[in-house]
Design a protein around this motif. Structure first.
Motif, PDB file in Angstrom:
ATOM      1  N   GLU A   8     -19.929   6.673   2.643  1.00  0.00           N
ATOM      2  CA  GLU A   8     -19.991   8.061   3.115  1.00  0.00           C
ATOM      3  C   GLU A   8     -18.665   8.563   3.674  1.00  0.00           C
ATOM      4  N   HIS A   9     -18.010   7.774   4.500  1.00  0.00           N
ATOM      5  CA  HIS A   9     -16.832   8.260   5.219  1.00  0.00           C
ATOM      6  C   HIS A   9     -15.487   7.902   4.597  1.00  0.00           C
ATOM      7  N   TYR A  10     -15.448   6.873   3.744  1.00  0.00           N
ATOM      8  CA  TYR A  10     -14.168   6.418   3.211  1.00  0.00           C
ATOM      9  C   TYR A  10     -14.107   6.433   1.689  1.00  0.00           C
ATOM     10  N   GLY A  11     -15.181   6.903   1.051  1.00  0.00           N
ATOM     11  CA  GLY A  11     -15.190   7.013  -0.406  1.00  0.00           C
ATOM     12  C   GLY A  11     -15.249   5.684  -1.134  1.00  0.00           C
ATOM     13  N   SER A  12     -15.678   4.632  -0.450  1.00  0.00           N
ATOM     14  CA  SER A  12     -15.772   3.316  -1.075  1.00  0.00           C
ATOM     15  C   SER A  12     -16.814   3.320  -2.174  1.00  0.00           C
ATOM     16  N   GLU A  13     -16.570   2.518  -3.189  1.00  0.00           N
ATOM     17  CA  GLU A  13     -17.556   2.287  -4.230  1.00  0.00           C
ATOM     18  C   GLU A  13     -18.158   0.912  -4.005  1.00  0.00           C
ATOM     19  N   ASP A  48     -20.980  -7.452  11.312  1.00  0.00           N
ATOM     20  CA  ASP A  48     -22.264  -7.664  11.977  1.00  0.00           C
ATOM     21  C   ASP A  48     -23.444  -6.998  11.272  1.00  0.00           C
ATOM     22  N   ASP A  49     -23.230  -5.863  10.601  1.00  0.00           N
ATOM     23  CA  ASP A  49     -24.326  -5.079  10.007  1.00  0.00           C
ATOM     24  C   ASP A  49     -23.909  -4.638   8.613  1.00  0.00           C
ATOM     25  N   ILE A  50     -24.272  -5.415   7.622  1.00  0.00           N
ATOM     26  CA  ILE A  50     -23.802  -5.144   6.267  1.00  0.00           C
ATOM     27  C   ILE A  50     -24.348  -3.839   5.709  1.00  0.00           C
ATOM     28  N   ASP A  51     -25.626  -3.581   5.906  1.00  0.00           N
ATOM     29  CA  ASP A  51     -26.210  -2.372   5.319  1.00  0.00           C
ATOM     30  C   ASP A  51     -25.607  -1.114   5.937  1.00  0.00           C
ATOM     31  N   GLY A  52     -25.511  -1.076   7.254  1.00  0.00           N
ATOM     32  CA  GLY A  52     -24.916   0.072   7.930  1.00  0.00           C
ATOM     33  C   GLY A  52     -23.451   0.245   7.589  1.00  0.00           C
ATOM     34  N   THR A  53     -22.719  -0.866   7.490  1.00  0.00           N
ATOM     35  CA  THR A  53     -21.292  -0.801   7.179  1.00  0.00           C
ATOM     36  C   THR A  53     -21.068  -0.282   5.769  1.00  0.00           C
ATOM     37  N   VAL A  54     -21.836  -0.782   4.810  1.00  0.00           N
ATOM     38  CA  VAL A  54     -21.687  -0.311   3.428  1.00  0.00           C
ATOM     39  C   VAL A  54     -21.977   1.180   3.352  1.00  0.00           C
ATOM     40  N   ASP A  55     -23.062   1.626   3.967  1.00  0.00           N
ATOM     41  CA  ASP A  55     -23.399   3.051   3.963  1.00  0.00           C
ATOM     42  C   ASP A  55     -22.274   3.881   4.572  1.00  0.00           C
ATOM     43  N   ASP A  56     -21.726   3.426   5.696  1.00  0.00           N
ATOM     44  CA  ASP A  56     -20.647   4.133   6.376  1.00  0.00           C
ATOM     45  C   ASP A  56     -19.385   4.187   5.516  1.00  0.00           C
ATOM     46  N   VAL A  77       0.841  -1.186   0.000  1.00  0.00           N
ATOM     47  CA  VAL A  77       0.000   0.000   0.000  1.00  0.00           C
ATOM     48  C   VAL A  77       0.881   1.243   0.000  1.00  0.00           C
ATOM     49  N   ASP A  78       0.380   2.320  -0.560  1.00  0.00           N
ATOM     50  CA  ASP A  78       1.086   3.604  -0.529  1.00  0.00           C
ATOM     51  C   ASP A  78       0.708   4.405   0.710  1.00  0.00           C
ATOM     52  N   ASN A  79      -0.579   4.423   1.047  1.00  0.00           N
ATOM     53  CA  ASN A  79      -1.070   5.265   2.129  1.00  0.00           C
ATOM     54  C   ASN A  79      -1.532   4.401   3.292  1.00  0.00           C
ATOM     55  N   ILE A  80      -0.638   4.132   4.222  1.00  0.00           N
ATOM     56  CA  ILE A  80      -0.965   3.241   5.337  1.00  0.00           C
ATOM     57  C   ILE A  80      -2.053   3.832   6.227  1.00  0.00           C
ATOM     58  N   GLU A  81      -2.060   5.137   6.413  1.00  0.00           N
ATOM     59  CA  GLU A  81      -3.078   5.741   7.280  1.00  0.00           C
ATOM     60  C   GLU A  81      -4.477   5.554   6.703  1.00  0.00           C
ATOM     61  N   ALA A  82      -4.622   5.691   5.393  1.00  0.00           N
ATOM     62  CA  ALA A  82      -5.927   5.463   4.761  1.00  0.00           C
ATOM     63  C   ALA A  82      -6.364   4.012   4.942  1.00  0.00           C
ATOM     64  N   PRO A 108      -9.312   1.692   0.010  1.00  0.00           N
ATOM     65  CA  PRO A 108      -8.339   2.629  -0.548  1.00  0.00           C
ATOM     66  C   PRO A 108      -7.343   1.882  -1.446  1.00  0.00           C
ATOM     67  N   GLU A 109      -6.969   2.487  -2.526  1.00  0.00           N
ATOM     68  CA  GLU A 109      -5.990   1.973  -3.485  1.00  0.00           C
ATOM     69  C   GLU A 109      -6.543   0.866  -4.365  1.00  0.00           C
ATOM     70  N   GLY A 110      -7.873   0.646  -4.339  1.00  0.00           N
ATOM     71  CA  GLY A 110      -8.497  -0.207  -5.337  1.00  0.00           C
ATOM     72  C   GLY A 110      -8.752  -1.654  -4.981  1.00  0.00           C
TER      73      GLY A 110
END
Length: 124
Positions: A85-90, A74-82, A10-15, A111-113
Motif C-alpha cells: 500500500e505505502h511503498y508500491g511493493s509487489e 514481527d508481523d508478516i501479513d501486516g508488513t506485506v500489506d503496508d 541504489v539511485d534513490n537513497i530516500e526511497a 525500490p529499484e527491483g
C-alpha cells in the motif's frame, strides 16, 4: 569471523531509507562519503548491516546475481500489506507458513527491483 554487511548500489537513497527504515523498521546506523560515493547503512538488532551506495548519478542498478536480501519481522501479513500500500511493493511470493521451520515468509520487491524475503518466527 563474522558477516558484517552487504553493499548494493541504489539511485534513490530516500526511497530505500523509507522502505527499509519506515516500512521494515530497520534503523539508519551510519553514513560517510568516500571517493564521491555516499555510503549509508541500515541495521536491525544484529550487527550485520545493509550498505546503500549512491553517488547522485543515474546508474539504473540491476539486482543482477542477487536473489534476495532477508529481513526478520514481527508481523508478516501486516508488513506485506503496508509495503504494498505505502511503498508500491509487489508480492513475489507468499505470505506462507513453513511448518517444519516454524516460520512464515514472503518475498516482496523493494525500490529499484531488489527482492526482500520477510521472515516471521512463529511462537509455540
Amino acid at each position: 569471523m563474522d558477516v558484517l554487511h552487504t553493499a548494493i548500489w541504489v539511485d534513490n537513497i530516500e526511497a530505500q531509507l523509507d522502505f527499509y527504515c519506515d516500512g521494515l523498521g530497520l534503523e539508519r546506523t551510519r553514513e560517510f562519503d568516500l571517493d564521491g560515493v555516499t555510503n549509508t547503512y541500515v541495521a536491525g538488532e544484529s550487527t550485520a548491516e545493509i550498505q546503500f551506495k549512491h553517488d547522485g548519478t543515474e546508474r539504473d542498478p540491476k539486482p543482477a546475481g542477487i536473489d534476495h536480501l532477508a529481513v526478520g519481522i514481527d508481523d508478516i501479513d501486516g508488513t506485506v500489506d503496508d509495503l504494498v500500500e505505502h511503498y508500491g511493493s509487489e508480492v513475489v511470493e507468499g505470505p506462507r507458513t513453513v511448518d517444519e521451520k516454524d516460520i512464515r515468509l514472503a518475498f516482496v520487491t523493494a525500490p529499484e527491483g531488489y527482492v526482500v524475503e520477510l521472515i516471521e518466527t512463529l511462537e509455540d
